[in-house]
Enzyme design. Structure first.
Site, PDB file in Angstrom:
ATOM      1  N   ASP A 171       0.814  -1.219   0.000  1.00  0.00           N
ATOM      2  CA  ASP A 171       0.000   0.000   0.000  1.00  0.00           C
ATOM      3  C   ASP A 171       0.846   1.267   0.000  1.00  0.00           C
ATOM      4  O   ASP A 171       0.436   2.289   0.547  1.00  0.00           O
ATOM      5  CB  ASP A 171      -0.969   0.017   1.191  1.00  0.00           C
ATOM      6  CG  ASP A 171      -1.779  -1.256   1.271  1.00  0.00           C
ATOM      7  OD1 ASP A 171      -2.272  -1.687   0.226  1.00  0.00           O
ATOM      8  OD2 ASP A 171      -1.880  -1.837   2.361  1.00  0.00           O
ATOM      9  N   GLY A 207       1.564   2.958  -2.638  1.00  0.00           N
ATOM     10  CA  GLY A 207       1.154   3.836  -3.738  1.00  0.00           C
ATOM     11  C   GLY A 207       1.844   3.464  -5.046  1.00  0.00           C
ATOM     12  O   GLY A 207       2.065   4.319  -5.905  1.00  0.00           O
ATOM     13  N   LYS A 208       2.134   2.160  -5.209  1.00  0.00           N
ATOM     14  CA  LYS A 208       2.851   1.712  -6.404  1.00  0.00           C
ATOM     15  C   LYS A 208       2.042   1.942  -7.684  1.00  0.00           C
ATOM     16  O   LYS A 208       2.589   2.288  -8.721  1.00  0.00           O
ATOM     17  CB  LYS A 208       3.173   0.208  -6.296  1.00  0.00           C
ATOM     18  CG  LYS A 208       4.105  -0.132  -5.159  1.00  0.00           C
ATOM     19  CD  LYS A 208       4.336  -1.626  -5.051  1.00  0.00           C
ATOM     20  CE  LYS A 208       3.151  -2.411  -4.535  1.00  0.00           C
ATOM     21  NZ  LYS A 208       2.770  -2.154  -3.141  1.00  0.00           N
ATOM     22  N   GLY A 209       0.720   1.729  -7.597  1.00  0.00           N
ATOM     23  CA  GLY A 209      -0.137   1.825  -8.783  1.00  0.00           C
ATOM     24  C   GLY A 209      -0.022   3.181  -9.443  1.00  0.00           C
ATOM     25  O   GLY A 209       0.157   3.293 -10.656  1.00  0.00           O
ATOM     26  N   GLY A 269      -4.159  -4.418  -4.498  1.00  0.00           N
ATOM     27  CA  GLY A 269      -5.175  -3.418  -4.841  1.00  0.00           C
ATOM     28  C   GLY A 269      -4.470  -2.137  -5.225  1.00  0.00           C
ATOM     29  O   GLY A 269      -3.850  -1.509  -4.386  1.00  0.00           O
ATOM     30  N   HIS A 270      -4.477  -1.814  -6.504  1.00  0.00           N
ATOM     31  CA  HIS A 270      -3.802  -0.611  -6.965  1.00  0.00           C
ATOM     32  C   HIS A 270      -4.844   0.438  -7.326  1.00  0.00           C
ATOM     33  O   HIS A 270      -5.628   0.244  -8.239  1.00  0.00           O
ATOM     34  CB  HIS A 270      -2.927  -0.924  -8.184  1.00  0.00           C
ATOM     35  CG  HIS A 270      -1.765  -1.812  -7.834  1.00  0.00           C
ATOM     36  ND1 HIS A 270      -1.098  -2.568  -8.742  1.00  0.00           N
ATOM     37  CD2 HIS A 270      -1.169  -2.043  -6.646  1.00  0.00           C
ATOM     38  CE1 HIS A 270      -0.118  -3.236  -8.133  1.00  0.00           C
ATOM     39  NE2 HIS A 270      -0.161  -2.930  -6.856  1.00  0.00           N
ATOM     40  N   GLN A 309       2.028  -6.074  -3.170  1.00  0.00           N
ATOM     41  CA  GLN A 309       2.339  -6.158  -1.728  1.00  0.00           C
ATOM     42  C   GLN A 309       3.636  -5.371  -1.448  1.00  0.00           C
ATOM     43  O   GLN A 309       3.876  -4.384  -2.117  1.00  0.00           O
ATOM     44  CB  GLN A 309       2.461  -7.612  -1.250  1.00  0.00           C
ATOM     45  CG  GLN A 309       1.137  -8.358  -1.221  1.00  0.00           C
ATOM     46  CD  GLN A 309       0.723  -8.923  -2.560  1.00  0.00           C
ATOM     47  OE1 GLN A 309       1.500  -9.544  -3.246  1.00  0.00           O
ATOM     48  NE2 GLN A 309      -0.522  -8.726  -2.946  1.00  0.00           N
ATOM     49  N   THR A 321      -7.731  -1.276  -0.119  1.00  0.00           N
ATOM     50  CA  THR A 321      -8.452  -1.238  -1.395  1.00  0.00           C
ATOM     51  C   THR A 321      -9.243  -2.517  -1.602  1.00  0.00           C
ATOM     52  O   THR A 321     -10.347  -2.505  -2.129  1.00  0.00           O
ATOM     53  CB  THR A 321      -7.420  -1.116  -2.555  1.00  0.00           C
ATOM     54  OG1 THR A 321      -6.455  -0.140  -2.196  1.00  0.00           O
ATOM     55  CG2 THR A 321      -8.063  -0.750  -3.862  1.00  0.00           C
ATOM     56  N   ARG A 344     -10.439  -2.896   5.135  1.00  0.00           N
ATOM     57  CA  ARG A 344     -10.021  -2.855   6.537  1.00  0.00           C
ATOM     58  C   ARG A 344      -9.225  -1.579   6.818  1.00  0.00           C
ATOM     59  O   ARG A 344      -8.479  -1.100   5.949  1.00  0.00           O
ATOM     60  CB  ARG A 344      -9.081  -4.036   6.847  1.00  0.00           C
ATOM     61  CG  ARG A 344      -9.747  -5.384   6.826  1.00  0.00           C
ATOM     62  CD  ARG A 344      -8.762  -6.489   7.145  1.00  0.00           C
ATOM     63  NE  ARG A 344      -7.818  -6.713   6.050  1.00  0.00           N
ATOM     64  CZ  ARG A 344      -6.926  -7.700   6.030  1.00  0.00           C
ATOM     65  NH1 ARG A 344      -6.836  -8.530   7.046  1.00  0.00           N
ATOM     66  NH2 ARG A 344      -6.119  -7.866   5.011  1.00  0.00           N
ATOM     67  N   LEU A 377       3.591  12.358   0.962  1.00  0.00           N
ATOM     68  CA  LEU A 377       4.283  13.335   1.806  1.00  0.00           C
ATOM     69  C   LEU A 377       3.276  14.339   2.370  1.00  0.00           C
ATOM     70  O   LEU A 377       3.381  14.768   3.518  1.00  0.00           O
ATOM     71  CB  LEU A 377       5.344  14.073   0.974  1.00  0.00           C
ATOM     72  CG  LEU A 377       6.158  15.109   1.725  1.00  0.00           C
ATOM     73  CD1 LEU A 377       7.072  14.438   2.743  1.00  0.00           C
ATOM     74  CD2 LEU A 377       6.982  15.966   0.778  1.00  0.00           C
ATOM     75  N   SER A 388       5.924  11.793  -4.487  1.00  0.00           N
ATOM     76  CA  SER A 388       4.532  11.896  -4.914  1.00  0.00           C
ATOM     77  C   SER A 388       3.786  12.759  -3.894  1.00  0.00           C
ATOM     78  O   SER A 388       3.835  12.491  -2.698  1.00  0.00           O
ATOM     79  CB  SER A 388       3.924  10.492  -4.999  1.00  0.00           C
ATOM     80  OG  SER A 388       2.530  10.597  -5.134  1.00  0.00           O
TER      81      SER A 388
HETATM   82  P1  IMP Z   1      -2.704 -12.961   1.568  1.00  0.00           P
HETATM   83  O1  IMP Z   1      -1.750 -12.371   0.589  1.00  0.00           O
HETATM   84  O2  IMP Z   1      -4.152 -12.737   1.241  1.00  0.00           O
HETATM   85  O3  IMP Z   1      -2.384 -14.384   1.888  1.00  0.00           O
HETATM   86  O4  IMP Z   1      -2.478 -12.165   2.983  1.00  0.00           O
HETATM   87  C1  IMP Z   1      -1.271 -12.290   3.725  1.00  0.00           C
HETATM   88  C2  IMP Z   1      -0.861 -10.964   4.335  1.00  0.00           C
HETATM   89  O5  IMP Z   1      -0.508 -10.041   3.307  1.00  0.00           O
HETATM   90  C3  IMP Z   1      -1.966 -10.269   5.117  1.00  0.00           C
HETATM   91  O6  IMP Z   1      -1.383  -9.554   6.197  1.00  0.00           O
HETATM   92  C4  IMP Z   1      -2.547  -9.278   4.130  1.00  0.00           C
HETATM   93  O7  IMP Z   1      -3.171  -8.194   4.769  1.00  0.00           O
HETATM   94  C5  IMP Z   1      -1.289  -8.857   3.412  1.00  0.00           C
HETATM   95  N1  IMP Z   1      -1.536  -8.352   2.049  1.00  0.00           N
HETATM   96  C6  IMP Z   1      -1.839  -9.069   0.947  1.00  0.00           C
HETATM   97  N2  IMP Z   1      -1.972  -8.263  -0.131  1.00  0.00           N
HETATM   98  C7  IMP Z   1      -1.733  -7.012   0.305  1.00  0.00           C
HETATM   99  C8  IMP Z   1      -1.689  -5.732  -0.353  1.00  0.00           C
HETATM  100  O8  IMP Z   1      -1.883  -5.590  -1.551  1.00  0.00           O
HETATM  101  N3  IMP Z   1      -1.392  -4.669   0.451  1.00  0.00           N
HETATM  102  C9  IMP Z   1      -1.121  -4.799   1.769  1.00  0.00           C
HETATM  103  N4  IMP Z   1      -1.146  -5.963   2.418  1.00  0.00           N
HETATM  104  C10 IMP Z   1      -1.438  -7.066   1.686  1.00  0.00           C
END
Ligand code: IMP
Length: 446
Positions: A22, A24-26, A49-50, A236, A315, A319, A348, A429
């Site tokens: 998260d 902000g890569k997208g 989620g981008h 991730q 995204t 949560r 920033l 950014s």
């Molecule tokens: P999984 O990838 O669904 O197995 O989740 C494993 C861990 O990676 C959990 O803590 C998720 O919240 C975290 N996670 C998975 N994808 C993302 C993402 O795109 N951004 C942030 N955390 C992620």
């Protein structure tokens, strides 16, 4: 000895998150696609989620590379990605409804393992079981990512290529379903799944996905050979990497830059620059240690400010993200693992208006000082952050496009971060839109 003229070779840039995702890569990938002819995903799945904001319009992508938002850019889903065929089709249709041409420029590796309904059921049922027996939830996204990678490593996965062979598909699906139903019913106390609806869905998806199936590694090599610039879009973040992250509170793939090669089929000698994306503070979703974590619930606190001003909600899952100060000791680990060439600092502007800003420079652990994130999650839990405090700034940095326009304390903060972690800041950014960007050194021209 050189024979003949070598073909023009493109320049290839890898973009990775340096924290817990998260970052902000997208947005950054989308911004850089004006210099790229192809964008490649190499790991993860639709757990990513981008969020992109283009001309005020918000679009969230999960599996399809961010390059899809730019006309003419080719998008590749590499072998390191786990693909849920039903989800992929719905994402394609959602983009098509926005008027985008998707199918002619999307290439899906035949070697991608499939995410199937039993993976999702197992993922969710295991999390529920971990919670009920108090053994600690991982906080997965519940998309079946981990169980799908397990099947890949166990060498029994169905892959995209199986969708081309209905008889083979049915036989493999039947065997895998038997195995997973045994776990669902016998271990997890869940309901078994039925073969026929799953098979029907897979066959329907196969028909639509077939024209997009490709030998992605070879295509990338050919594109590189004719001078295409390629952008490798990590999902991730480094601290969620299966090997290098805060295990077991991690995702199930390698999120680090080195996997751009293995997860796409293009060798590491053809990757030229690694851009690390770093949020100006830190966030994390899901469970696991987080040394600089702050209270996000109490109004008036710094954590609440970061959470609300930064709109820190997932995204994919919606949560609330956990928030804290920037952790330079954790970043140092990421810089080393990824071989980062340059950094892009994002969000920033969320720090605007804070009187003081803290940076974690190391930790106290068992009576000693450590300056890099330990490898053991239990040890990280014991780490007490050591902070350096810097003056904040009251002027807004939102939307600025020039380094000189930044308030002097903001420049000093960024320079300090750079010095602490030992990597140059090449971009900043300052907002969600493409244009809210300060460029110091362009990764495609560096
Ligand atoms: P999984 O990838 O669904 O197995 O989740 C494993 C861990 O990676 C959990 O803590 C998720 O919240 C975290 N996670 C998975 N994808 C993302 C993402 O795109 N951004 C942030 N955390 C992620």
């Amino acid at each position: 000895m050189q024979t003949g003229i070598l073909p023009p070779a493109g320049r290839n840039v890898v973009v990775v998150g340096t924290q817990w995702g998260d970052e902000g890569k997208g947005k950054v990938v989308d911004w850089m696609t004006d210099h790229a002819q192809g964008v490649v995903r190499f790991q993860g799945g639709h757990n990513a989620g981008h969020t992109l904001v283009i001309a005020g319009r918000k679009t969230a992508l999960q599996l399809i590379p961010s390059g899809i938002m730019r006309e003419g850019v080719k998008c590749y889903i590499g072998n390191g990605v786990v693909v849920d065929p039903k989800h992929l089709l719905s994402e394609i249709e959602r983009l098509e409804a926005l008027g985008l041409e998707v199918r002619s420029r999307l290439f899906i590796s035949e070697s991608c393992p499939l995410i199937l309904p039993f993976h999702v059921e197992i993922d969710r049922a295991r999390e529920a079981q971990r919670e009920s027996c108090g053994s600690g939830k991982i906080g997965t996204t519940g998309k079946g990512i981990g169980p799908a990678y397990e099947d890949k490593v166990a060498r029994r996965a169905l892959r995209v290529q199986d969708l081309k062979h209905p008889t083979r598909l049915e036989a493999k699906l039947r065997t895998l379903l038997e195995l997973h139903n045994a776990e669902l019913t016998g271990v997890l106390g869940a309901q078994p799944l039925e073969l026929q609806p799953m098979l029907d869905d897979a066959l329907r998806a196969a028909e639509q996905l077939r024209p997009m199936m490709a030998d992605v590694g070879y295509r990338l090599f050919q594109a590189h050979g004719v001078g295409d610039n390629l952008l490798f879009e990590g999902a991730q973040g480094t601290l969620l990497d299966i090997d290098h992250g805060t295990y077991p509170y991690v995702t199930s793939s390698n999120c680090v830059a080195g996997n751009a090669a293995a997860g796409s089929g293009l060798g590491p000698g053809m990757l030229h620059y690694v851009l690390g994306i770093t949020k100006a503070y830190t966030t994390r979703v899901g469970s696991g240690p987080f040394p600089t974590e702050l209270d996000i619930e109490t109004p008036g606190t710094i954590g609440h400010h970061l959470s609300t001003v930064g709109q820190e909600r997932g995204t994919v899952t919606g949560r609330a993200r956990r928030c804290g100060w920037l952790d330079a000791a954790a970043l140092k680990r990421s810089i080393i693992i990824n071989g980062v060439s340059g950094l892009c600092i994002t969000k920033l502007d969320v720090l605007d208006g804070l009187q003081e800003i803290k940076i974690c420079t190391g930790y106290e652990l068992d009576g000693r000082v450590v300056d890099v994130l330990p490898l053991d999650a239990d040890e990280i839990e014991q780490c007490k952050p050591i902070y350096e405090t810097m003056p904040g700034w009251s002027d807004t940095t939102a939307g600025l496009t020039n380094w000189e326009q930044l308030p002097a304390p903001a420049r000093r903060y960024l320079e300090r971060v750079q010095a602490l972690i030992g990597a140059p800041i090449d971009m900043v950014s300052t907002g969600p839109d493409r244009v809210h960007t300060i460029l110091l050194r362009h990764p495609f021209r560096a």
